[in-house]
Design a protein around this motif. Structure first.
Motif, PDB file in Angstrom:
ATOM      1  N   TRP A 202      93.072  75.453 -73.948  1.00  0.00           N
ATOM      2  CA  TRP A 202      92.980  75.199 -72.511  1.00  0.00           C
ATOM      3  C   TRP A 202      94.016  74.153 -72.108  1.00  0.00           C
ATOM      4  CZ3 TRP A 202      90.612  78.503 -69.609  1.00  0.00           C
ATOM      5  CH2 TRP A 202      89.553  79.236 -70.125  1.00  0.00           C
ATOM      6  N   ASN A 203      95.290  74.460 -72.295  1.00  0.00           N
ATOM      7  CA  ASN A 203      96.370  73.582 -71.850  1.00  0.00           C
ATOM      8  C   ASN A 203      97.330  74.402 -70.990  1.00  0.00           C
ATOM      9  OD1 ASN A 203      98.026  75.036 -73.642  1.00  0.00           O
ATOM     10  ND2 ASN A 203      97.820  73.518 -75.260  1.00  0.00           N
ATOM     11  N   SER A 204      98.404  73.780 -70.517  1.00  0.00           N
ATOM     12  CA  SER A 204      99.309  74.483 -69.604  1.00  0.00           C
ATOM     13  C   SER A 204     100.018  75.670 -70.257  1.00  0.00           C
ATOM     14  CB  SER A 204     100.343  73.520 -69.024  1.00  0.00           C
ATOM     15  OG  SER A 204     101.123  72.964 -70.065  1.00  0.00           O
ATOM     16  N   ARG A 205     100.261  75.606 -71.556  1.00  0.00           N
ATOM     17  CA  ARG A 205     100.922  76.718 -72.264  1.00  0.00           C
ATOM     18  C   ARG A 205      99.924  77.774 -72.728  1.00  0.00           C
ATOM     19  NH1 ARG A 205     102.960  72.582 -75.530  1.00  0.00           N
ATOM     20  NH2 ARG A 205     101.947  73.687 -77.218  1.00  0.00           N
TER      21      ARG A 205
ATOM     22  N   PHE B 167      95.384  86.899 -70.380  1.00  0.00           N
ATOM     23  CA  PHE B 167      95.955  88.146 -70.900  1.00  0.00           C
ATOM     24  C   PHE B 167      96.996  87.910 -71.986  1.00  0.00           C
ATOM     25  CE2 PHE B 167      98.656  91.944 -70.795  1.00  0.00           C
ATOM     26  CZ  PHE B 167      97.672  92.907 -70.995  1.00  0.00           C
ATOM     27  N   LYS B 168      97.660  86.753 -71.965  1.00  0.00           N
ATOM     28  CA  LYS B 168      98.679  86.458 -72.980  1.00  0.00           C
ATOM     29  C   LYS B 168      98.068  86.488 -74.388  1.00  0.00           C
ATOM     30  CE  LYS B 168     101.795  82.795 -74.477  1.00  0.00           C
ATOM     31  NZ  LYS B 168     102.216  81.414 -74.243  1.00  0.00           N
TER      32      LYS B 168
END
Length: 106
Positions: A35-38, A81-82
């Motif tokens: 749960w981070n920006s990436r 989805f990534k």
């Protein structure tokens, strides 16, 4: 473990179940959802720990449809989805939608 791409691939290569199982306990560098920006983090771990980590993620979905016109108003199908390339909305479900009968009786 048996449902993973790794298992199927190694099975296709002719490895025995025991040899395939051993590969799941060998540390490797991997990226997992976070749960981070990436939406990912890298770490060294074995595949079994990665499976256990991913099973802790709550996967849910919903679909909102206008019962009169059939227009889909919203379709949310999972965390990211990534990493999780699954559409968790199942339009062929056998469960009855709670407000469907109510809407038809209006």
């Amino acid at each position: 473990m048996h449902n993973s791409d790794r298992w199927r691939s190694l099975e296709d290569e002719g490895l025995s179940d025991a040899d395939i199982r051993k590969t799941f306990f060998q540390p490797v560098s991997m990226k997992v959802f976070a749960w981070n920006s990436r939406r990912e983090k890298g770490h060294d771990d074995d595949a079994m720990d990665s499976i256990k980590y991913n099973q802790q993620m709550l996967q849910t979905a919903f679909m909102v449809m206008d019962p009169v016109t059939g227009a889909v108003k919203a379709w949310v199908g999972g965390i990211d989805f990534k990493t999780y390339k699954f559409d968790h909305v199942n339009i062929n479900t056998k469960r009855q939608v709670g407000s469907f009968h109510q809407a038809l009786s209006l």
